[in-house]
Design an enzyme around this catalytic site. Structure first.
Site, PDB file in Angstrom:
ATOM      1  N   ARG A  80      38.396  16.916  21.927  1.00 36.88           N
ATOM      2  CA  ARG A  80      39.173  17.296  23.104  1.00 36.88           C
ATOM      3  C   ARG A  80      40.379  16.374  23.320  1.00 36.88           C
ATOM      4  O   ARG A  80      41.446  16.804  23.757  1.00 36.88           O
ATOM      5  CB  ARG A  80      38.267  17.269  24.338  1.00 36.88           C
ATOM      6  CG  ARG A  80      38.936  17.806  25.579  1.00 36.88           C
ATOM      7  CD  ARG A  80      37.932  18.000  26.701  1.00 36.88           C
ATOM      8  NE  ARG A  80      38.540  18.646  27.850  1.00 36.88           N
ATOM      9  CZ  ARG A  80      38.493  18.141  29.079  1.00 36.88           C
ATOM     10  NH1 ARG A  80      37.877  17.001  29.308  1.00 36.88           N
ATOM     11  NH2 ARG A  80      39.064  18.787  30.069  1.00 36.88           N
ATOM     12  N   HIS A  84      44.172  17.547  23.972  1.00 37.26           N
ATOM     13  CA  HIS A  84      44.935  17.160  25.153  1.00 37.26           C
ATOM     14  C   HIS A  84      46.134  16.299  24.803  1.00 37.26           C
ATOM     15  O   HIS A  84      47.089  16.208  25.585  1.00 37.26           O
ATOM     16  CB  HIS A  84      44.032  16.457  26.173  1.00 37.26           C
ATOM     17  CG  HIS A  84      43.193  17.416  26.960  1.00 37.26           C
ATOM     18  ND1 HIS A  84      42.896  17.254  28.292  1.00 37.26           N
ATOM     19  CD2 HIS A  84      42.598  18.580  26.587  1.00 37.26           C
ATOM     20  CE1 HIS A  84      42.150  18.272  28.710  1.00 37.26           C
ATOM     21  NE2 HIS A  84      41.953  19.083  27.690  1.00 37.26           N
ATOM     22  N   ASN A 112      42.706  15.737  33.027  1.00 40.96           N
ATOM     23  CA  ASN A 112      42.206  14.565  32.299  1.00 40.96           C
ATOM     24  C   ASN A 112      41.383  13.595  33.139  1.00 40.96           C
ATOM     25  O   ASN A 112      40.443  12.967  32.642  1.00 40.96           O
ATOM     26  CB  ASN A 112      43.396  13.788  31.710  1.00 40.96           C
ATOM     27  CG  ASN A 112      44.156  14.589  30.676  1.00 40.96           C
ATOM     28  OD1 ASN A 112      43.600  15.523  30.091  1.00 40.96           O
ATOM     29  ND2 ASN A 112      45.410  14.229  30.441  1.00 40.96           N
ATOM     30  N   HIS A 242      22.560  21.700  18.397  1.00 36.83           N
ATOM     31  CA  HIS A 242      21.868  20.820  19.330  1.00 36.83           C
ATOM     32  C   HIS A 242      22.931  20.457  20.329  1.00 36.83           C
ATOM     33  O   HIS A 242      23.831  19.719  20.009  1.00 36.83           O
ATOM     34  CB  HIS A 242      21.335  19.614  18.565  1.00 36.83           C
ATOM     35  CG  HIS A 242      20.728  18.591  19.431  1.00 36.83           C
ATOM     36  ND1 HIS A 242      19.383  18.517  19.652  1.00 36.83           N
ATOM     37  CD2 HIS A 242      21.289  17.582  20.143  1.00 36.83           C
ATOM     38  CE1 HIS A 242      19.138  17.504  20.465  1.00 36.83           C
ATOM     39  NE2 HIS A 242      20.272  16.930  20.775  1.00 36.83           N
TER      40      HIS A 242
HETATM   41  C1  HEM Z   1      41.493  27.782  26.090  1.00 33.23           C
HETATM   42  C2  HEM Z   1      41.777  26.951  27.050  1.00 33.23           C
HETATM   43  C3  HEM Z   1      40.867  25.822  27.426  1.00 33.23           C
HETATM   44  C4  HEM Z   1      40.445  25.530  28.682  1.00 33.23           C
HETATM   45  C5  HEM Z   1      40.792  26.287  29.948  1.00 33.23           C
HETATM   46  C6  HEM Z   1      39.573  24.387  28.574  1.00 33.23           C
HETATM   47  C7  HEM Z   1      38.945  23.754  29.651  1.00 33.23           C
HETATM   48  C8  HEM Z   1      37.966  22.797  29.553  1.00 33.23           C
HETATM   49  C9  HEM Z   1      37.227  22.264  30.662  1.00 33.23           C
HETATM   50  C10 HEM Z   1      37.448  22.608  32.117  1.00 33.23           C
HETATM   51  C11 HEM Z   1      36.323  21.392  30.153  1.00 33.23           C
HETATM   52  C12 HEM Z   1      35.304  20.572  30.941  1.00 33.23           C
HETATM   53  C13 HEM Z   1      35.947  19.294  31.448  1.00 33.23           C
HETATM   54  C14 HEM Z   1      35.069  18.591  32.485  1.00 33.23           C
HETATM   55  O1  HEM Z   1      34.367  19.273  33.237  1.00 33.23           O
HETATM   56  O2  HEM Z   1      35.104  17.351  32.545  1.00 33.23           O
HETATM   57  C15 HEM Z   1      36.480  21.381  28.725  1.00 33.23           C
HETATM   58  C16 HEM Z   1      35.714  20.635  27.866  1.00 33.23           C
HETATM   59  C17 HEM Z   1      35.959  20.551  26.507  1.00 33.23           C
HETATM   60  N1  HEM Z   1      37.002  21.149  25.830  1.00 33.23           N
HETATM   61 FE1  HEM Z   1      38.247  22.564  26.553  1.00 33.23          FE
HETATM   62  N2  HEM Z   1      39.491  23.988  27.284  1.00 33.23           N
HETATM   63  C18 HEM Z   1      40.266  24.838  26.531  1.00 33.23           C
HETATM   64  C19 HEM Z   1      40.495  24.755  25.174  1.00 33.23           C
HETATM   65  C20 HEM Z   1      39.997  23.764  24.354  1.00 33.23           C
HETATM   66  C21 HEM Z   1      40.420  23.515  23.005  1.00 33.23           C
HETATM   67  C22 HEM Z   1      41.530  24.261  22.270  1.00 33.23           C
HETATM   68  C23 HEM Z   1      39.686  22.463  22.550  1.00 33.23           C
HETATM   69  C24 HEM Z   1      39.706  21.786  21.204  1.00 33.23           C
HETATM   70  C25 HEM Z   1      40.192  22.295  20.103  1.00 33.23           C
HETATM   71  C26 HEM Z   1      38.776  22.076  23.612  1.00 33.23           C
HETATM   72  C27 HEM Z   1      37.812  21.104  23.534  1.00 33.23           C
HETATM   73  C28 HEM Z   1      36.926  20.785  24.538  1.00 33.23           C
HETATM   74  C29 HEM Z   1      35.747  19.949  24.335  1.00 33.23           C
HETATM   75  C30 HEM Z   1      35.270  19.398  23.009  1.00 33.23           C
HETATM   76  C31 HEM Z   1      35.152  19.783  25.588  1.00 33.23           C
HETATM   77  C32 HEM Z   1      33.916  18.935  25.920  1.00 33.23           C
HETATM   78  C33 HEM Z   1      34.359  17.500  26.071  1.00 33.23           C
HETATM   79  C34 HEM Z   1      33.258  16.511  26.378  1.00 33.23           C
HETATM   80  O3  HEM Z   1      32.090  16.888  26.494  1.00 33.23           O
HETATM   81  O4  HEM Z   1      33.605  15.325  26.512  1.00 33.23           O
HETATM   82  N3  HEM Z   1      39.016  22.865  24.695  1.00 33.23           N
HETATM   83  N4  HEM Z   1      37.507  22.240  28.389  1.00 33.23           N
END
Ligand code: HEM
Ligand SMILES: *[C@@H]1O[C@H](CO)[C@@H](O)[C@H](O)[C@H]1NC(C)=O
Length: 370
Positions: A80, A84, A112, A242
């Site tokens: 992520r 970002h 963030n 998992h």
């Molecule tokens: C399509 C639009 C996207 C939206 C609206 C979105 C939104 C979010 C949100 C709201 C979270 C949770 C953050 C939190 O509650 O702290 C999240 C987690 C995450 N996102 Fe996205 N995301 C998007 C696309 C992506 C893309 C393109 C990637 C990577 C290629 C990605 C990777 C991740 C990962 C790996 C997590 C989990 C992070 C963790 O557990 O530390 N996301 N995302």
């Protein structure tokens, strides 16, 4: 110093015990046709540091492997971080800069703050690389390689990371707020956010799918499985899922209480741990893992959407009667197709507006400009 893209083939030959010339030329052509054209500047091949810092890739891979062993969710967090970074001013490590007197950094921006993780892992890698080869490996390249290594470590597909990014000397909180898509986005907003970065709807669906939402319940990320032994580019490797990685209650609250395109029992189970009332400690609640993870985390994610079990509003938006429904269905039934598209999309995302040549700098400390 920087080898040309064709040398990626050489590297693959070295890595692999048997030469695969046809696949390799297809790979090189695919990279030339896709990844490199997104940004204005050109990235180089994965051999970029072979002369100047031969241990760079091994050092990053080992550190990522250790971090993910200690905390499986870290793999998701590092992936992520790269996303970002790339969506805000391009893949230039701007996301890593702390606030200073002259600019407000991106860490405190809406998408963030209180959410991004993994800065310490990147700091550790940078410290090691500064000892091995001072001011040689950029923070932006570390993020790109760490994202790939994380996905591989969690059992996902691999790809060849183009290198040669340099680091920004400034960051932008306002661009972080405007350019990163939010969890309440509808399909049009998502498509626009990706199109603004030169990414297609296929890239958008493939990238979103890997990630955050678990094939299970809760607002999380599916991931994990034993480290993969196969590192061949574009070959998805799947294993028992998992779940690791998660999202906070505040990001799925509106969906689980008010959306109508959600499976009723799924919503009910989430309400148990995510209170309706905003503003309290419940905002940060991380939903518990569900033991019912399917074997293929990628397939399961898309299958979830078919069952109206997308966790964020923005997830279900990918399958909600719109233009991307067909792709979601296709990925749900063809994990290999998803894996290939995901890898290709990661190369394109990693090539968004990089700083190269004499632009930017190689930071000594990823948190500060030199
Ligand atoms: C399509 C639009 C996207 C939206 C609206 C979105 C939104 C979010 C949100 C709201 C979270 C949770 C953050 C939190 O509650 O702290 C999240 C987690 C995450 N996102 Fe996205 N995301 C998007 C696309 C992506 C893309 C393109 C990637 C990577 C290629 C990605 C990777 C991740 C990962 C790996 C997590 C989990 C992070 C963790 O557990 O530390 N996301 N995302
Ligand atoms: C659900 O919608 C109602 C009516 O618009 C609103 O008052 C309420 O705050 C919403 N609940 C959540 C959790 O978003």
């Amino acid at each position: 110093m920087a080898p040309q893209p064709a040398s990626a083939a050489t590297r693959k030959h070295r890595r692999s015990s048997r030469p695969l010339p046809q696949c390799l030329s297809i790979l090189v052509l695919a990279l030339a046709a896709s990844g490199i054209t997104v940004g204005s500047a050109q990235l180089s091949s994965e051999d970029y540091y072979d002369g100047s810092c031969p241990a760079a890739l091994f050092t990053i891979r080992s550190a990522v492997a250790t971090a993910v062993l200690l905390d499986r969710r870290m793999g998701a967090s590092l992936l992520r971080l790269h996303f970002h970074d790339c969506f805000v001013q391009g893949c230039d490590a701007s996301v890593l800069l702390d606030d200073t007197a002259s600019f407000t950094g991106e860490k405190g921006a809406g998408p963030n703050a209180g959410s991004l993780r993994g800065f310490d892992v990147i700091d550790n890698i940078k410290m090691l690389l500064e000892l091995l080869c001072p001011q040689t490996v950029s923070c932006a390249d570390i993020l790109a390689v760490a994202a790939r290594d994380s996905v591989v470590q969690l059992g996902g597909p691999s790809w060849t990371v183009l290198l040669g990014r340099r680091d920004a000397t400034t960051a932008s909180a306002s661009l972080a707020n405007s350019d990163l898509p939010g969890p309440t986005s509808n399909l049009n907003a998502l498509l626009n956010a990706f199109a603004n970065k030169g990414l297609s709807s296929t890239d958008m669906v493939a990238l979103s799918g890997s990630i955050r939402d678990s094939p299970t319940a809760g607002c999380f990320v599916p991931v994990s499985s034993p480290p993969s032994s196969s590192r061949a580019a574009f070959v998805p490797v799947r294993a028992g899922a998992h779940t690791v990685g998660r999202a906070q209650c505040k990001n799925c609250r509106a969906r689980i209480y008010n959306d109508t395109d959600i499976d009723a029992s799924f919503a009910a189970s989430l309400r148990g741990s995510c209170p309706a009332q905003a503003g309290g400690a419940g905002d940060a609640a991380l939903e518990p893992l569900d033991a019912s993870s399917p074997d293929d985390f990628d397939n399961a994610y898309f299958g979830n959407l078919l069952a109206r079990r997308g966790l964020l509003h923005s997830d279900q938006a990918l399958f909600d009667g719109g233009a991307t429904d067909g792709l979601v269905s296709a990925y749900a039934s063809d994990a290999d197709r998803w894996g290939g598209d995901f890898a290709a999309a990661m190369v394109r995302m990693g090539s968004i507006s990089p700083l190269t040549g004499t632009d930017g700098e190689i930071r000594v400390n990823c948190r500060r400009v030199n």
